[in-house]
Design a protein around this motif. Structure first.
Motif, PDB file in Angstrom:
ATOM      1  N   GLU A 164       0.816  -1.212   0.000  1.00 36.55           N
ATOM      2  CA  GLU A 164       0.000   0.000   0.000  1.00 36.55           C
ATOM      3  C   GLU A 164       0.854   1.269   0.000  1.00 36.55           C
ATOM      4  N   LEU A 193      -8.557  -3.350  -0.420  1.00 33.84           N
ATOM      5  CA  LEU A 193      -8.799  -3.067   1.010  1.00 33.84           C
ATOM      6  C   LEU A 193     -10.133  -3.614   1.479  1.00 33.84           C
ATOM      7  N   ARG A 234     -16.089  -3.460   6.738  1.00 34.58           N
ATOM      8  CA  ARG A 234     -14.786  -2.872   6.373  1.00 34.58           C
ATOM      9  C   ARG A 234     -14.946  -1.384   6.053  1.00 34.58           C
TER      10      ARG A 234
END
Ligand SMILES: Nc1ncnc2c1ncn2[C@@H]1O[C@H](COP(=O)(O)OP(=O)(O)O)[C@@H](O)[C@H]1O
Ligand SMILES: O=C(O)C1=C[C@@H](OP(=O)(O)O)[C@@H](O)[C@H](O)C1
Ligand SMILES: [Mg+2]
Length: 215
Positions: free
Chosen positions: A69, A136, A151
């Motif tokens: 990331e 993600l 999430r």
């Protein structure tokens, strides 16, 4: 007022400044961004697509997997720095662009608008298209909607203050209530684009003060 009329009304006052759409994954930045760019005769750039081009066409999900990331965020900052020197572009940013203060330095070269969409709608949209392209959010098992909701809820909690740095905010919840809709599913990309241009008009009025800018 129609989208075309609204765009003709405000375009001269933009002075070519870029418009940056910010918001969570699934908030409609890419979809609504394309609509706005067409009606303003602006170019359209999706920062994720530009990052993929920079990394030889590698998809975002593979960039996360192969390089991590941090690498992706560095590329995202480089892209926003380049765009900050350009004009007449609607930029659909990635949902996490707001997490780095330096990115706001670049986005404040233009006008930023936060598409604030309720979590339920985000999770519904994301679970409908799948999470393969959104590392993600990706999960291989369990209920797609529940996984996405959980999430997204965590990410929104971490980021909502950052999104609030935008020059304007479009609350789809408030829009739906004002228009007498039960929920946000009736709000089309065009209706939202008109609202974005309306909020940009308000921002331009506030920025210039009504004395020098009369719409
Ligand atoms: N106003 C809307 N109403 C219903 N679905 C939408 C709307 N805007 C976007 N979508 C859908 O939601 C998904 C995510 O949209 P996208 O523009 O990719 O969001 P983002 O770029 O913010 O992640 C897509 O499947 C898109 O078709
Ligand atoms: O929210 C995030 O951190 C991300 C959002 C994605 O863009 P979209 O918002 O267009 O899905 C993409 O930049 C990457 O998967 C990370
Ligand atoms: Mg997008």
């Amino acid at each position: 007022m129609s989208l075309k009329n609204k765009s003709q009304e405000i375009e001269p006052y933009l002075s070519g400044r870029c418009i940056y759409l910010v918001g969570m994954m699934g908030s409609g930045k890419t979809t609504v961004g394309k609509v706005i760019s067409q009606v303003l005769s602006y170019s359209f750039c999706d920062s994720d697509s530009l990052i993929e081009q920079e990394v030889n066409g590698t998809p975002v999900s593979d960039i996360f997997q192969l390089h991590g990331e941090g690498f992706f965020r560095d590329k995202e900052t480089q892209i926003l720095q380049k765009l900050s020197r350009m004009h007449r572009i609607v930029v659909s940013t990635g949902g996490g662009a707001v997490t780095r203060p330096i990115n706001w330095k670049y986005m404040h070269s233009g006008i930023s608008v936060w598409l604030d969409v309720p979590l339920e709608a985000l999770a519904k949209r994301i679970s409908a298209v799948g999470t393969k392209s959104r590392p993600l959010l990706h999960s291989d098992s369990g209920d797609a909607y529940r996984n996405a909701y959980k999430r997204l809820s965590t990410l929104l909690e971490e980021r909502s203050e950052a999104y609030a740095n935008a020059n304007a905010r479009i609350s789809l919840q408030n829009m739906a209530a004002r228009l007498g809709h039960r929920d946000v599913t009736s709000l089309s990309p065009v209706i939202i684009a008109i609202e974005v241009l309306g909020q940009i008009e308000n921002y331009l009025r506030d920025e210039e003060g009504t004395s020098t800018v009369t719409f």
